[in-house]
Design a protein around this motif. Structure first.
Motif, short mmCIF file in Angstrom:
data_model
loop_
_atom_site.label_atom_id
_atom_site.label_comp_id
_atom_site.label_asym_id
_atom_site.label_seq_id
_atom_site.Cartn_x
_atom_site.Cartn_y
_atom_site.Cartn_z
N ASN A 30 0.83 -1.21 0.00
CA ASN A 30 0.00 0.00 0.00
C ASN A 30 0.86 1.26 0.00
O ASN A 30 0.53 2.25 -0.67
CB ASN A 30 -0.93 -0.01 1.21
CG ASN A 30 -2.04 -1.03 1.09
OD1 ASN A 30 -2.42 -1.43 -0.02
ND2 ASN A 30 -2.58 -1.48 2.21
N ALA A 31 1.97 1.22 0.74
CA ALA A 31 2.86 2.38 0.76
C ALA A 31 3.45 2.64 -0.62
O ALA A 31 3.56 3.79 -1.06
CB ALA A 31 3.98 2.15 1.77
N PHE A 32 3.81 1.57 -1.32
CA PHE A 32 4.38 1.71 -2.67
C PHE A 32 3.35 2.27 -3.63
O PHE A 32 3.62 3.22 -4.38
CB PHE A 32 4.88 0.35 -3.15
CG PHE A 32 5.37 0.36 -4.58
CD1 PHE A 32 6.59 0.95 -4.90
CD2 PHE A 32 4.61 -0.21 -5.58
CE1 PHE A 32 7.03 0.98 -6.22
CE2 PHE A 32 5.05 -0.19 -6.90
CZ PHE A 32 6.27 0.40 -7.23
N HIS A 38 3.53 8.00 5.43
CA HIS A 38 2.83 7.57 6.65
C HIS A 38 2.81 6.05 6.75
O HIS A 38 3.07 5.47 7.81
CB HIS A 38 1.41 8.12 6.67
CG HIS A 38 0.56 7.56 7.77
ND1 HIS A 38 0.72 7.90 9.09
CD2 HIS A 38 -0.46 6.64 7.74
CE1 HIS A 38 -0.15 7.24 9.83
NE2 HIS A 38 -0.88 6.46 9.04
N LEU A 39 2.51 5.39 5.64
CA LEU A 39 2.48 3.93 5.64
C LEU A 39 3.88 3.33 5.78
O LEU A 39 4.04 2.26 6.37
CB LEU A 39 1.81 3.42 4.37
CG LEU A 39 0.28 3.62 4.31
CD1 LEU A 39 -0.27 3.21 2.95
CD2 LEU A 39 -0.40 2.83 5.43
N LEU A 40 4.89 4.03 5.27
CA LEU A 40 6.25 3.55 5.48
C LEU A 40 6.62 3.61 6.97
O LEU A 40 7.30 2.71 7.48
CB LEU A 40 7.24 4.38 4.66
CG LEU A 40 7.25 4.13 3.15
CD1 LEU A 40 8.35 4.96 2.50
CD2 LEU A 40 7.45 2.65 2.84
N ASN A 41 6.17 4.65 7.65
CA ASN A 41 6.40 4.72 9.09
C ASN A 41 5.71 3.56 9.80
O ASN A 41 6.24 2.98 10.76
CB ASN A 41 5.90 6.05 9.64
CG ASN A 41 6.71 7.23 9.14
OD1 ASN A 41 7.86 7.08 8.75
ND2 ASN A 41 6.12 8.42 9.15
N GLU A 42 4.51 3.22 9.33
CA GLU A 42 3.79 2.09 9.90
C GLU A 42 4.53 0.77 9.63
O GLU A 42 4.59 -0.11 10.48
CB GLU A 42 2.38 2.03 9.32
CG GLU A 42 1.54 0.83 9.75
CD GLU A 42 1.27 0.79 11.24
OE1 GLU A 42 0.85 -0.29 11.71
OE2 GLU A 42 1.49 1.81 11.94
N LEU A 43 5.11 0.65 8.43
CA LEU A 43 5.89 -0.54 8.10
C LEU A 43 7.07 -0.69 9.05
O LEU A 43 7.36 -1.81 9.52
CB LEU A 43 6.39 -0.44 6.65
CG LEU A 43 7.36 -1.54 6.19
CD1 LEU A 43 6.70 -2.91 6.27
CD2 LEU A 43 7.86 -1.25 4.77
#
Length: 210
Positions: A30-32, A38-43
């Motif tokens: 989803n981040a890609f 924000h999603l990379l931080n979640e990853l």
């Protein structure tokens, strides 16, 4: 021979880890596709959480190795090795954050072809993780072969093929030079995961002979 009930009980130790690795993959994809910091931080957060769970599971297996029956010693050794492979898979998927962050920060576009290829890798990796989860639930021999001899090698081969084709397109001037290290970095992460998952499937197959 290790009783199937005992084997099933021990394999269930891996379920929480597998669930968390699958969540990492979904977040990375989803981040890609959304180009989301924000999603990379979640990853990154999920990677830490998964590594903590791996550490807890390692402690459980080490305790079993210390006090378990002698006839189960080889089982616990293989379980420990399997967990080490999952640790590297977790690291590889977590490392996707590095090239993806660079792409987002620098606003580097990928060609439609590159987008399709990366998403194909995400789909294949999801297939592998789904199969591994079912293996840990059912100890299914067909799925072990699927991961170790079909899906895992296919993912590794695609990473190599996509990298080779990408470098050829660069030489021909058909790709943006600054996109190359980002794309190749993503391929490297998936390649590492594939090699670990092939090894994991082989260890799972070897359990049947214990």
């Amino acid at each position: 021979m290790i009783a199937q009930e005992e084997l099933k009980k021990q394999l269930e130790l891996f379920m929480v880890v597998l669930d968390q690795v699958q969540r990492m993959l979904e977040t990375a994809r989803n981040a890609f596709n959304q180009q989301s910091n924000h999603l990379l931080n979640e990853l990154i957060r999920q990677r830490v959480q998964t590594e903590q769970e791996i550490a807890l599971t390692t402690e459980k297996i080490d305790a079993l190795l210390a006090v378990g029956p002698g006839d189960q010693h080889r089982l616990f050794i293989k379980l420990s090795s399997m967990l080490s492979h999952l640790q590297v898979v977790t690291e590889a998927l977590g490392e996707l954050a590095l090239p993806m962050r660079k792409q987002i920060t620098e606003g580097t576009p990928f060609s439609p072809r590159a987008l399709t290829e990366v998403n194909r890798l995400f789909t294949l990796e999801q297939d592998i993780l789904d199969a591994l989860r079912d293996i840990f639930l059912t100890n299914n021999a067909h799925l072990k072969k699927l991961v170790g001899e079909e899906k895992g090698p296919e993912l590794a081969r695609l990473c190599f093929d996509f990298a080779t084709e990408h470098e050829a397109r660069m030489v021909e001037g058909l790709c943006l030079p600054h996109a190359a290290p980002i794309f190749l970095g993503i391929l490297e992460c998936f390649g590492v995961a594939a090699r670990q998952e092939i090894a994991l499937a082989r260890l799972l197959t070897e359990l049947d002979a214990l």
